[in-house]
Design a protein around this motif. Sequence first.
Motif, PDB file in Angstrom:
ATOM      1  N   ALA A 208       0.871  -1.308  -0.026  1.00 39.18           N
ATOM      2  CA  ALA A 208      -0.406  -0.072   0.357  1.00 39.18           C
ATOM      3  C   ALA A 208       0.885   1.538   0.262  1.00 39.18           C
ATOM      4  O   ALA A 208       0.160   2.326  -0.784  1.00 39.18           O
ATOM      5  CB  ALA A 208      -0.350  -0.343   1.619  1.00 39.18           C
ATOM      6  N   TYR A 209       1.723   1.753   0.456  1.00 40.82           N
ATOM      7  CA  TYR A 209       2.981   2.971   0.634  1.00 40.82           C
ATOM      8  C   TYR A 209       3.185   2.800  -1.081  1.00 40.82           C
ATOM      9  O   TYR A 209       3.764   3.531  -1.166  1.00 40.82           O
ATOM     10  CB  TYR A 209       3.218   1.958   2.254  1.00 40.82           C
ATOM     11  CG  TYR A 209       4.949   3.172   2.078  1.00 40.82           C
ATOM     12  CD1 TYR A 209       4.588   4.332   2.588  1.00 40.82           C
ATOM     13  CD2 TYR A 209       6.139   3.260   1.708  1.00 40.82           C
ATOM     14  CE1 TYR A 209       5.277   5.537   2.734  1.00 40.82           C
ATOM     15  CE2 TYR A 209       7.050   4.424   2.097  1.00 40.82           C
ATOM     16  CZ  TYR A 209       6.494   5.374   2.655  1.00 40.82           C
ATOM     17  OH  TYR A 209       7.054   6.561   2.001  1.00 40.82           O
ATOM     18  N   ALA A 210       3.948   1.445  -1.373  1.00 41.68           N
ATOM     19  CA  ALA A 210       4.491   1.686  -2.027  1.00 41.68           C
ATOM     20  C   ALA A 210       3.305   2.132  -3.742  1.00 41.68           C
ATOM     21  O   ALA A 210       4.229   2.807  -4.626  1.00 41.68           O
ATOM     22  CB  ALA A 210       5.554   0.201  -2.994  1.00 41.68           C
ATOM     23  N   LEU A 211       2.084   1.999  -3.652  1.00 39.78           N
ATOM     24  CA  LEU A 211       1.526   2.236  -4.459  1.00 39.78           C
ATOM     25  C   LEU A 211       0.885   3.538  -4.047  1.00 39.78           C
ATOM     26  O   LEU A 211       0.300   3.842  -4.862  1.00 39.78           O
ATOM     27  CB  LEU A 211       0.367   1.106  -5.066  1.00 39.78           C
ATOM     28  CG  LEU A 211       0.591  -0.416  -5.127  1.00 39.78           C
ATOM     29  CD1 LEU A 211      -0.062  -1.278  -4.533  1.00 39.78           C
ATOM     30  CD2 LEU A 211       1.560  -0.300  -6.647  1.00 39.78           C
TER      31      LEU A 211
ATOM     32  N   PRO B 187       1.991  12.790  -1.430  1.00 37.67           N
ATOM     33  CA  PRO B 187       1.086  12.884   0.474  1.00 37.67           C
ATOM     34  C   PRO B 187       0.853  12.004   0.705  1.00 37.67           C
ATOM     35  O   PRO B 187       0.872  11.993   1.908  1.00 37.67           O
ATOM     36  CB  PRO B 187      -0.272  13.858  -0.414  1.00 37.67           C
ATOM     37  CG  PRO B 187       0.342  13.799  -2.500  1.00 37.67           C
ATOM     38  CD  PRO B 187       1.168  12.662  -2.659  1.00 37.67           C
ATOM     39  N   GLU B 188       0.379  11.160   0.537  1.00 36.55           N
ATOM     40  CA  GLU B 188      -0.801   9.905   1.083  1.00 36.55           C
ATOM     41  C   GLU B 188       0.285   8.969   2.139  1.00 36.55           C
ATOM     42  O   GLU B 188       0.071   8.665   2.826  1.00 36.55           O
ATOM     43  CB  GLU B 188      -1.521   9.315  -0.256  1.00 36.55           C
ATOM     44  CG  GLU B 188      -2.327   8.912  -0.229  1.00 36.55           C
ATOM     45  CD  GLU B 188      -3.344   8.014  -1.291  1.00 36.55           C
ATOM     46  OE1 GLU B 188      -2.790   6.682  -1.003  1.00 36.55           O
ATOM     47  OE2 GLU B 188      -3.713   8.632  -2.060  1.00 36.55           O
ATOM     48  N   ARG B 189       2.182   8.820   1.491  1.00 32.68           N
ATOM     49  CA  ARG B 189       3.305   8.694   2.087  1.00 32.68           C
ATOM     50  C   ARG B 189       3.696   9.208   3.000  1.00 32.68           C
ATOM     51  O   ARG B 189       4.216   8.441   4.358  1.00 32.68           O
ATOM     52  CB  ARG B 189       4.247   8.406   0.939  1.00 32.68           C
ATOM     53  CG  ARG B 189       4.193   7.236   0.307  1.00 32.68           C
ATOM     54  CD  ARG B 189       5.230   6.902  -0.670  1.00 32.68           C
ATOM     55  NE  ARG B 189       5.335   5.975  -2.169  1.00 32.68           N
ATOM     56  CZ  ARG B 189       5.911   6.002  -2.337  1.00 32.68           C
ATOM     57  NH1 ARG B 189       7.418   6.222  -2.869  1.00 32.68           N
ATOM     58  NH2 ARG B 189       5.514   4.503  -3.829  1.00 32.68           N
ATOM     59  N   GLN B 190       3.481  10.707   2.875  1.00 30.85           N
ATOM     60  CA  GLN B 190       3.985  11.670   4.255  1.00 30.85           C
ATOM     61  C   GLN B 190       2.905  10.911   5.470  1.00 30.85           C
ATOM     62  O   GLN B 190       3.508  11.573   6.719  1.00 30.85           O
ATOM     63  CB  GLN B 190       3.127  13.206   3.571  1.00 30.85           C
ATOM     64  CG  GLN B 190       4.578  13.363   2.840  1.00 30.85           C
ATOM     65  CD  GLN B 190       6.205  13.178   3.332  1.00 30.85           C
ATOM     66  OE1 GLN B 190       6.559  13.478   4.208  1.00 30.85           O
ATOM     67  NE2 GLN B 190       6.590  12.500   2.400  1.00 30.85           N
ATOM     68  N   ARG B 191       1.646  11.043   5.836  1.00 34.31           N
ATOM     69  CA  ARG B 191       0.357  10.832   6.505  1.00 34.31           C
ATOM     70  C   ARG B 191       1.069   9.922   7.262  1.00 34.31           C
ATOM     71  O   ARG B 191       2.236   8.761   7.489  1.00 34.31           O
ATOM     72  CB  ARG B 191      -0.531   9.639   6.068  1.00 34.31           C
ATOM     73  CG  ARG B 191      -1.085  10.740   5.606  1.00 34.31           C
ATOM     74  CD  ARG B 191      -2.721  10.964   4.680  1.00 34.31           C
ATOM     75  NE  ARG B 191      -2.717   8.980   4.891  1.00 34.31           N
ATOM     76  CZ  ARG B 191      -3.996   8.470   4.780  1.00 34.31           C
ATOM     77  NH1 ARG B 191      -5.203   9.005   4.929  1.00 34.31           N
ATOM     78  NH2 ARG B 191      -3.756   7.610   4.287  1.00 34.31           N
TER      79      ARG B 191
END
Length: 118
Positions: free
Chosen positions: A107-110, A114-118
């Motif tokens: 999920a992180y790789a995809l 901005p979503e990874r910074q959460r």
Amino acid sequence: MIDTLKEHKKVAALALLAVVVLLAGGYYAWSIMPPPMPTTAEEAVALVKSEKFQKLPENQKRAYHDRIAEVIGPLDPEQRRELIRNRDNRDANRDIMRAMMMQRARAYALADEPERQR
């Protein structure tokens, strides 16, 4: 009389052979069917411990791992601890936790930046 006895033996042998072939075919069909998706944490643990699950190829296990993570994810911490503490489930729990980590990594790789910074 002897000829009819031989014919009866042949018919019986062929009938027995047909029954054996049907049973073997039924067992083979049952053995290649994938196991059902788990709906509870207990079913997930039982699934991971099952021989059918162990025989699945890795690409088919991924869907099961994702479903297991969905089933175990919403458990409260006490229920999760109880599930982990059970000595009979240690190997299954290790596989389940590994599957959950892999799901989060995918999920992180995809995810977008901005979503990874959460």
